[in-house]
Structure formats: C-alpha cells, structure tokens
Enzyme design. Structure first.
Site, PDB file in Angstrom:
ATOM      1  N   LYS A   1      48.181  38.645  38.491  1.00 58.35           N
ATOM      2  CA  LYS A   1      48.414  37.197  38.585  1.00 58.35           C
ATOM      3  C   LYS A   1      47.457  36.424  37.665  1.00 58.35           C
ATOM      4  CE  LYS A   1      47.512  37.168  43.050  1.00 58.35           C
ATOM      5  NZ  LYS A   1      47.193  38.595  43.263  1.00 58.35           N
TER       6      LYS A   1
ATOM      7  N   ARG B   1      49.381  32.158  50.641  1.00 57.67           N
ATOM      8  CA  ARG B   1      49.303  33.540  51.100  1.00 57.67           C
ATOM      9  C   ARG B   1      49.830  33.704  52.525  1.00 57.67           C
ATOM     10  NH1 ARG B   1      44.845  34.975  47.334  1.00 57.67           N
ATOM     11  NH2 ARG B   1      44.359  37.179  47.508  1.00 57.67           N
TER      12      ARG B   1
ATOM     13  N   ARG C   1      38.416  46.380  37.252  1.00 53.54           N
ATOM     14  CA  ARG C   1      38.479  44.980  36.791  1.00 53.54           C
ATOM     15  C   ARG C   1      37.091  44.391  36.552  1.00 53.54           C
ATOM     16  NH1 ARG C   1      41.849  40.755  40.255  1.00 53.54           N
ATOM     17  NH2 ARG C   1      40.663  41.529  42.033  1.00 53.54           N
TER      18      ARG C   1
ATOM     19  N   ARG D   1      33.536  41.695  40.664  1.00 54.13           N
ATOM     20  CA  ARG D   1      33.594  41.002  41.943  1.00 54.13           C
ATOM     21  C   ARG D   1      33.072  41.867  43.079  1.00 54.13           C
ATOM     22  NH1 ARG D   1      39.561  38.519  42.248  1.00 54.13           N
ATOM     23  NH2 ARG D   1      39.194  39.062  44.430  1.00 54.13           N
TER      24      ARG D   1
ATOM     25  N   ARG E   1      42.605  43.926  51.876  1.00 54.91           N
ATOM     26  CA  ARG E   1      43.380  42.915  51.151  1.00 54.91           C
ATOM     27  C   ARG E   1      44.837  43.331  51.021  1.00 54.91           C
ATOM     28  NH1 ARG E   1      39.330  42.941  46.429  1.00 54.91           N
ATOM     29  NH2 ARG E   1      40.829  41.711  45.220  1.00 54.91           N
TER      30      ARG E   1
HETATM   31  P1  ADP Z   1      43.049  38.829  44.154  1.00 58.27           P
HETATM   32  O1  ADP Z   1      42.899  38.305  42.753  1.00 58.27           O
HETATM   33  O2  ADP Z   1      42.522  40.204  44.284  1.00 58.27           O
HETATM   34  O3  ADP Z   1      44.443  38.657  44.683  1.00 58.27           O
HETATM   35  P2  ADP Z   1      41.768  36.382  45.063  1.00 58.27           P
HETATM   36  O4  ADP Z   1      40.729  36.120  44.023  1.00 58.27           O
HETATM   37  O5  ADP Z   1      43.036  35.628  44.966  1.00 58.27           O
HETATM   38  O6  ADP Z   1      42.081  37.961  45.081  1.00 58.27           O
HETATM   39  O7  ADP Z   1      41.176  36.165  46.505  1.00 58.27           O
HETATM   40  C1  ADP Z   1      39.946  36.716  46.892  1.00 58.27           C
HETATM   41  C2  ADP Z   1      39.693  36.434  48.366  1.00 58.27           C
HETATM   42  O8  ADP Z   1      39.636  35.017  48.580  1.00 58.27           O
HETATM   43  C3  ADP Z   1      40.787  36.906  49.326  1.00 58.27           C
HETATM   44  O9  ADP Z   1      40.623  38.262  49.707  1.00 58.27           O
HETATM   45  C4  ADP Z   1      40.594  35.943  50.508  1.00 58.27           C
HETATM   46  O10 ADP Z   1      39.487  36.302  51.295  1.00 58.27           O
HETATM   47  C5  ADP Z   1      40.243  34.640  49.808  1.00 58.27           C
HETATM   48  N1  ADP Z   1      41.448  33.848  49.489  1.00 58.27           N
HETATM   49  C6  ADP Z   1      41.884  33.487  48.247  1.00 58.27           C
HETATM   50  N2  ADP Z   1      43.011  32.752  48.323  1.00 58.27           N
HETATM   51  C7  ADP Z   1      43.296  32.640  49.657  1.00 58.27           C
HETATM   52  C8  ADP Z   1      44.353  32.013  50.396  1.00 58.27           C
HETATM   53  N3  ADP Z   1      45.347  31.357  49.757  1.00 58.27           N
HETATM   54  N4  ADP Z   1      44.324  32.114  51.740  1.00 58.27           N
HETATM   55  C9  ADP Z   1      43.347  32.770  52.379  1.00 58.27           C
HETATM   56  N5  ADP Z   1      42.339  33.388  51.759  1.00 58.27           N
HETATM   57  C10 ADP Z   1      42.296  33.329  50.395  1.00 58.27           C
HETATM   58  P1  ADP Z   2      45.262  39.597  40.305  1.00 57.97           P
HETATM   59  O1  ADP Z   2      44.850  38.242  39.766  1.00 57.97           O
HETATM   60  O2  ADP Z   2      46.697  39.658  40.695  1.00 57.97           O
HETATM   61  O3  ADP Z   2      44.375  40.063  41.406  1.00 57.97           O
HETATM   62  P2  ADP Z   2      44.350  40.581  37.700  1.00 57.97           P
HETATM   63  O4  ADP Z   2      45.142  39.736  36.749  1.00 57.97           O
HETATM   64  O5  ADP Z   2      42.926  40.257  37.876  1.00 57.97           O
HETATM   65  O6  ADP Z   2      45.107  40.661  39.121  1.00 57.97           O
HETATM   66  O7  ADP Z   2      44.519  42.108  37.234  1.00 57.97           O
HETATM   67  C1  ADP Z   2      43.789  43.151  37.878  1.00 57.97           C
HETATM   68  C2  ADP Z   2      43.244  44.110  36.801  1.00 57.97           C
HETATM   69  O8  ADP Z   2      44.333  44.853  36.235  1.00 57.97           O
HETATM   70  C3  ADP Z   2      42.565  43.398  35.637  1.00 57.97           C
HETATM   71  O9  ADP Z   2      41.428  44.171  35.257  1.00 57.97           O
HETATM   72  C4  ADP Z   2      43.615  43.385  34.535  1.00 57.97           C
HETATM   73  O10 ADP Z   2      43.009  43.500  33.250  1.00 57.97           O
HETATM   74  C5  ADP Z   2      44.465  44.599  34.831  1.00 57.97           C
HETATM   75  N1  ADP Z   2      45.914  44.365  34.612  1.00 57.97           N
HETATM   76  C6  ADP Z   2      46.599  43.215  34.789  1.00 57.97           C
HETATM   77  N2  ADP Z   2      47.927  43.394  34.510  1.00 57.97           N
HETATM   78  C7  ADP Z   2      48.071  44.706  34.182  1.00 57.97           C
HETATM   79  C8  ADP Z   2      49.199  45.519  33.777  1.00 57.97           C
HETATM   80  N3  ADP Z   2      50.441  45.009  33.698  1.00 57.97           N
HETATM   81  N4  ADP Z   2      48.953  46.821  33.507  1.00 57.97           N
HETATM   82  C9  ADP Z   2      47.688  47.328  33.596  1.00 57.97           C
HETATM   83  N5  ADP Z   2      46.590  46.632  33.956  1.00 57.97           N
HETATM   84  C10 ADP Z   2      46.773  45.327  34.249  1.00 57.97           C
END
Ligand code: ADP
Ligand code: ADP
Ligand code: ZN
Length: 217
Positions: A13, A88, A127, A161, A172
């Site tokens: 994302k 979410r 990541r 992170r 998660r």
């Molecule tokens: P990822 O990129 O791995 O999907 P995020 O950076 O979006 O993770 O979120 C990290 C953490 O922040 C989540 O595990 C949760 O604890 C909190 N968080 C983020 N967005 C939300 C949301 N919309 N509702 C509840 N918790 C959230």
């Molecule tokens: P999210 O925001 O959904 O938690 P990220 O965009 O941070 O996910 O992506 C998670 C990790 O995977 C990052 O290190 C990113 O560089 C890598 N990544 C993202 N998209 C792809 C893909 N299509 N194939 C392989 N690796 C990816």
C-alpha cells in the site's frame, strides 16, 4: 481522485501510494505514519499508541477516526488523496463516509491488494525506509540504486519499524483477516471495489492500479 488502498500489512500500500503521489499528485494519507509521528513526538496519544502498535493490535476506532477527520484534505489535496491503512474496521468505514459528506468529498474507489500470507512475512521483515524522506525500500525486492544511499534524497540513514517482526506480524495478519477484510462487502455493494494482484512485481501492480483508476474516474 480519492481512493483507498486496502490490503494486509506488507501488501504494498505504502509503496504504491508513494508512486501515486509522484504520478498523480494524490496525497498519501497513512494512519500508520500519522500514529508513528505521534509516537516520535511523545504526545499523550503517542504514549498510548506505542504499546498497541508494537503488539500489532488495532488502535481504538474513535482515536483513529478523529485523526483522519483532522487530516483529511486540507488545501493540499487538490489532486485527491490515497488513504493507506484506513479504514481497517467497519466502524471506521462508516465514519469515513460521514467525514467525506461533511467535507463535500467523493470517494471514487477502493483498491484491494491481494497477497498470500506467506509472502507478507518476507516483505515485512525485509522492509526499511529512509530516515530523512520516508521513501520505502526492501532488502531483496526494492534496493536503492546505490547501496546505502536513498534514491530520493541522498540520505544514508535508514529505519526499520519496531513492529516489523514475526510476532507482531502474526497479530497484524490475524487482525486483517478477522476485521479488516470484513469491510470489503461494504464497498463491493457500493460498486467501487476493484481488486489487483498484489503478488505481481511492483511495476506490474502499479499498472493494474492505473487501469483501475482509469475505470473508476
Ligand atoms: P502496515 O503498513 O504494515 O499495514 P500501518 O503502518 O498501516 O501497518 O499500521 C501500523 C499499526 O498502526 C497497526 O498495526 C495498528 O496498530 C495501527 N493502525 C494504523 N492504522 C490503523 C487503523 N486505521 N485502525 C487501527 N489501528 C491502526
Ligand atoms: P504496506 O504499506 O501495505 O504495509 P509496503 O508498501 O511498505 O506495504 O511494502 C512492504 C515491503 O514489501 C516494502 O519493503 C516494499 O519495498 C516491498 N514491496 C512492496 N510491493 C512489493 C511487490 N509487489 N513485490 C515485492 N515486494 C514489494
Ligand atoms: Zn530519502
């Protein structure tokens, strides 16, 4: 163009939102980033968020909804926004509808990024991001052009992170399947849900999202 990117942790994302910001000037609104800023600034909210985020549980709906209501589209969203990590829960999805109405905004689409659970652990544990500009990287899948130097800003400092470990990832993922996935029908019924294959390469996913955006306009 206002869209939501919806997918499990590590789906890509943030990576795709970063690209949409460059190609379409759509502002990336990540609730994860907003909450991490609160943790860094050691605000009262940040102190509450720190533990919950580290464990991989979801933050309470009212807190997250309030943050989004405050941040959603100030003047800089002339070209729209990409919501990354919100909503979410169904409560958040319904609250977002209310916020959009209040602000006179339209939600054009929701793009679901489908990725197998097995692939997500590898994505998340590899990541990292630039400490200065936040650009995202991966040990295997998205390395900087020059090793150890950010492509975007030239910084040589990077962060990982605290919650990108296997234990928190398990929580998660469980939260995603138990709660977040359940909001897909809400958007399917509105006719604005599109699904892309998040297992494809980063460039290929970008193409699929571009196609979806084209259709949703
Ligand atoms: P990822 O990129 O791995 O999907 P995020 O950076 O979006 O993770 O979120 C990290 C953490 O922040 C989540 O595990 C949760 O604890 C909190 N968080 C983020 N967005 C939300 C949301 N919309 N509702 C509840 N918790 C959230
Ligand atoms: P999210 O925001 O959904 O938690 P990220 O965009 O941070 O996910 O992506 C998670 C990790 O995977 C990052 O290190 C990113 O560089 C890598 N990544 C993202 N998209 C792809 C893909 N299509 N194939 C392989 N690796 C990816
Ligand atoms: Zn950088």
């Amino acid at each position: 163009m206002n869209i939501i990117l919806l997918g499990p942790p590590g789906a890509g994302k943030g990576t795709q939102a970063e690209r949409l910001e460059k190609s379409h000037r759509m502002i990336q609104l990540s609730t994860g980033d907003m909450l991490r800023d609160e943790v860094t600034s050691e605000s009262e909210l940040g102190r509450q968020a720190k533990e919950i985020m580290a464990s991989g549980e979801l933050m309470p709906d009212d807190i997250v909804v309030q943050i989004v209501a405050e941040q959603l589209c100030r003047d800089e969203c002339e070209f729209g926004f990409t919501l990354d990590g919100f909503p979410r829960t169904e409560t958040q999805a319904r609250a977002l509808d209310g916020i959009m109405i209040d602000k006179g905004l339209k939600l054009h689409g929701v793009i679901e990024m489908k990725v197998d659970d097995d692939a997500l652990t590898e994505r998340i544990t590899g990541r990292y991001s630039c400490a200065k500009c936040g650009a995202g990287y991966h040990d295997r899948f998205q390395r900087p052009k020059v090793e150890g130097v950010c492509d975007e800003c030239g910084s040589t400092e990077f962060n990982r992170r605290a919650d990108d470990n296997e234990e928190a990832v398990r929580h998660r993922l469980a939260a995603y399947h138990a709660v977040t996935e359940q909001i897909l029908p809400f958007y399917r019924e509105k006719g604005i849900l599109r699904t892309v294959d998040g297992m494809a390469t980063i460039d290929e996913v970008t193409k699929q999202i571009e196609d979806a955006i084209e259709q949703l306009q």
